[in-house]
Design a protein around this motif. Structure first.
Motif, PDB file in Angstrom:
ATOM      1  N   PRO A   1      74.957  51.600 -64.279  1.00 46.05           N
ATOM      2  CA  PRO A   1      73.923  50.944 -63.375  1.00 46.05           C
ATOM      3  C   PRO A   1      72.923  50.345 -65.026  1.00 46.05           C
ATOM      4  O   PRO A   1      72.629  51.309 -65.906  1.00 46.05           O
ATOM      5  N   PRO A   2      72.278  49.094 -65.698  1.00 42.74           N
ATOM      6  CA  PRO A   2      71.620  48.438 -66.634  1.00 42.74           C
ATOM      7  C   PRO A   2      70.356  49.454 -66.661  1.00 42.74           C
ATOM      8  O   PRO A   2      69.949  49.357 -65.845  1.00 42.74           O
ATOM      9  N   GLY A   3      69.772  49.599 -68.289  1.00 46.95           N
ATOM     10  CA  GLY A   3      69.074  51.070 -68.190  1.00 46.95           C
ATOM     11  C   GLY A   3      68.970  51.361 -68.898  1.00 46.95           C
ATOM     12  O   GLY A   3      69.635  51.360 -70.188  1.00 46.95           O
ATOM     13  N   ARG A   4      67.651  52.866 -69.191  1.00 46.71           N
ATOM     14  CA  ARG A   4      68.096  53.175 -70.930  1.00 46.71           C
ATOM     15  C   ARG A   4      68.518  54.978 -70.295  1.00 46.71           C
ATOM     16  O   ARG A   4      67.868  55.539 -69.303  1.00 46.71           O
ATOM     17  N   TYR A   5      69.035  55.244 -71.524  1.00 49.16           N
ATOM     18  CA  TYR A   5      69.750  56.463 -71.279  1.00 49.16           C
ATOM     19  C   TYR A   5      69.814  57.079 -71.645  1.00 49.16           C
ATOM     20  O   TYR A   5      69.806  56.921 -73.517  1.00 49.16           O
TER      21      TYR A   5
ATOM     22  N   VAL B   1      70.027  54.508 -75.197  1.00 47.27           N
ATOM     23  CA  VAL B   1      71.499  54.392 -74.851  1.00 47.27           C
ATOM     24  C   VAL B   1      70.864  53.097 -74.379  1.00 47.27           C
ATOM     25  O   VAL B   1      70.799  53.789 -73.259  1.00 47.27           O
ATOM     26  N   GLN B   2      70.534  51.853 -74.080  1.00 49.36           N
ATOM     27  CA  GLN B   2      70.402  50.867 -73.874  1.00 49.36           C
ATOM     28  C   GLN B   2      71.222  49.536 -72.762  1.00 49.36           C
ATOM     29  O   GLN B   2      71.939  49.602 -73.562  1.00 49.36           O
TER      30      GLN B   2
ATOM     31  N   PRO C   1      72.711  44.522 -68.262  1.00 45.04           N
ATOM     32  CA  PRO C   1      73.837  43.559 -67.428  1.00 45.04           C
ATOM     33  C   PRO C   1      75.266  43.525 -67.963  1.00 45.04           C
ATOM     34  O   PRO C   1      75.255  42.323 -69.259  1.00 45.04           O
ATOM     35  N   GLY C   2      76.318  43.552 -68.155  1.00 39.86           N
ATOM     36  CA  GLY C   2      77.750  42.986 -67.927  1.00 39.86           C
ATOM     37  C   GLY C   2      77.909  42.816 -69.624  1.00 39.86           C
ATOM     38  O   GLY C   2      78.679  42.944 -70.007  1.00 39.86           O
ATOM     39  N   ARG C   3      77.584  44.226 -70.306  1.00 38.12           N
ATOM     40  CA  ARG C   3      77.585  44.787 -71.702  1.00 38.12           C
ATOM     41  C   ARG C   3      78.007  46.318 -71.455  1.00 38.12           C
ATOM     42  O   ARG C   3      78.064  47.010 -70.491  1.00 38.12           O
ATOM     43  N   LEU C   4      79.230  46.841 -72.473  1.00 40.50           N
ATOM     44  CA  LEU C   4      79.153  47.714 -72.482  1.00 40.50           C
ATOM     45  C   LEU C   4      78.485  48.532 -73.641  1.00 40.50           C
ATOM     46  O   LEU C   4      79.067  48.059 -75.277  1.00 40.50           O
ATOM     47  N   ALA C   5      77.995  49.297 -73.439  1.00 46.41           N
ATOM     48  CA  ALA C   5      76.864  49.764 -74.449  1.00 46.41           C
ATOM     49  C   ALA C   5      78.076  50.636 -75.537  1.00 46.41           C
ATOM     50  O   ALA C   5      78.810  51.886 -74.225  1.00 46.41           O
ATOM     51  N   ARG C   6      77.426  51.235 -76.512  1.00 44.65           N
ATOM     52  CA  ARG C   6      78.577  52.068 -77.245  1.00 44.65           C
ATOM     53  C   ARG C   6      77.329  53.549 -77.725  1.00 44.65           C
ATOM     54  O   ARG C   6      76.640  52.697 -77.974  1.00 44.65           O
ATOM     55  N   ALA C   7      77.269  54.925 -77.389  1.00 44.88           N
ATOM     56  CA  ALA C   7      77.607  55.937 -78.023  1.00 44.88           C
ATOM     57  C   ALA C   7      77.877  56.608 -79.149  1.00 44.88           C
ATOM     58  O   ALA C   7      78.909  56.761 -78.451  1.00 44.88           O
ATOM     59  N   VAL C   8      77.735  56.918 -80.242  1.00 48.17           N
ATOM     60  CA  VAL C   8      78.113  57.455 -81.217  1.00 48.17           C
ATOM     61  C   VAL C   8      77.744  58.780 -81.523  1.00 48.17           C
ATOM     62  O   VAL C   8      76.659  58.722 -81.600  1.00 48.17           O
ATOM     63  N   LEU C   9      78.326  59.365 -81.624  1.00 44.04           N
ATOM     64  CA  LEU C   9      77.935  60.952 -81.738  1.00 44.04           C
ATOM     65  C   LEU C   9      79.236  61.631 -82.769  1.00 44.04           C
ATOM     66  O   LEU C   9      80.180  61.592 -82.515  1.00 44.04           O
TER      67      LEU C   9
END
Length: 303
Positions: free
Chosen positions: A4-8, A30-31, A34-42
């Protein structure tokens, strides 16, 4: 991962089993919109280059906080040489063997700085090599100790591990000929070692004393080697036909036959040379000192 949308934040488990690594929470938020694919870079981490004995590879290594090495960030088994960690300042701690009763944990003093998009290299190559001629047998345990006024154990290993990773510095070694204190005692070798970065420094145990007897004669007694100048016991044991490692010098040899006896001098002085094992012939237990007769006070009176 659908969320779901949110901060993680992201938590990673480097390996499938908890006994090979631990869970690490990444600090970046990571923010997810809605409707977006967030990218977490490690993309930051540490690569370990540890020059260990090929027959005894490193068991385990840890990344710890640079200012608080007791605070663990992440750890992995020694067969995994790269570790994902967030950008920051760290130190490396190593466990040479899998069991704490075969070695100790050693936190390296150097700081490893990890930047974004970088894999920092931690290079551990300075070490001590213990050299024991095969014909002289082995020891149960040895330690690298500091040369301070109050020496401290920096690292220790079982006697079958002949190389020890240690930070650059000045050391002496201490040896334990047997696992149990009733078989021998801890002996600090007087040679001072200077270990430099990227180099291996060797120290040889090649001097001492061995009792010799007829092939069919089984020796069984307790002995001690005493500094004749200070009357201080340097080493003792109860395996006379094994090589007793001693630094070069002069010693008095005392024997103890049984619990009902006291220490008896066997040889007033025996000299041990560097690089040689002195053979002491077994001639049997020395005769007990004659008992002193007590005066009854009786005598011949004068007229």
């Amino acid at each position: 991962m659908l969320l779901p949308p949110g901060r993680y934040r992201i938590a990673v488990h480097p390996t499938a089993w908890d006994n090979y690594s631990q869970r690490l929470i990444w600090p970046d938020v990571v923010q997810v919109l809605p409707g977006r694919l967030a990218r977490a870079v490690l993309n930051s981490g540490i690569e370990l280059d540890a020059k260990t004995d090929s027959q005894h590879p490193l068991s385990k290594w840890e990344v710890v906080e640079a200012r608080a090495p007791e605070e663990l960030v992440q750890w992995q088994s020694g067969d995994r040489s790269t570790m994902l960690v967030p950008p920051g300042d760290y130190r490396i701690a190593i466990h040479p063997t899998a069991w704490d009763n075969n070695s100790g944990r050693l936190a390296w003093p150097q700081t490893v700085h990890v930047e974004e998009n970088q894999r920092a290299l931690a290079h551990l190559a300075s070490r001590i090599q213990l050299v024991i001629p095969e014909r002289y047998g082995s020891i149960s345990k040895w330690e690298a100790i500091s040369t301070d006024a109050n020496p401290k154990v920096v690292q220790w290993q079982a006697g079958d591990l002949r190389t020890m990773l240690v930070p650059p510095g000045r050391y002496r070694i201490a040896i334990h000929p047997a696992w149990w204190d009733d078989s021998a005692q801890r002996l600090i070798w007087p040679v001072e070692l200077t270990v430099t970065d990227g180099k291996q420094t060797s120290v040889a145990l090649d001097s001492g004393i061995r009792f010799i007897a007829a092939p069919d004669q089984k020796l069984s007694f307790t002995f001690q080697f005493v500094d004749p100048k200070t009357n201080r016991t340097i080493q003792w044991g109860n395996k006379p036909q094994a090589v007793q490692f001693l630094p070069a010098g002069d010693y008095r040899v005392d024997l103890w036959k049984s619990a009902t006896n006291t220490w008896q001098p066997y040889i007033p002085k025996v000299s041990v040379e560097a690089g040689k094992v002195r053979e002491v012939p077994w001639k049997g237990f020395p005769d007990a000192a004659p008992a002193k007769t007590k005066s009854s006070g009786a005598g011949i009176g004068r007229n």
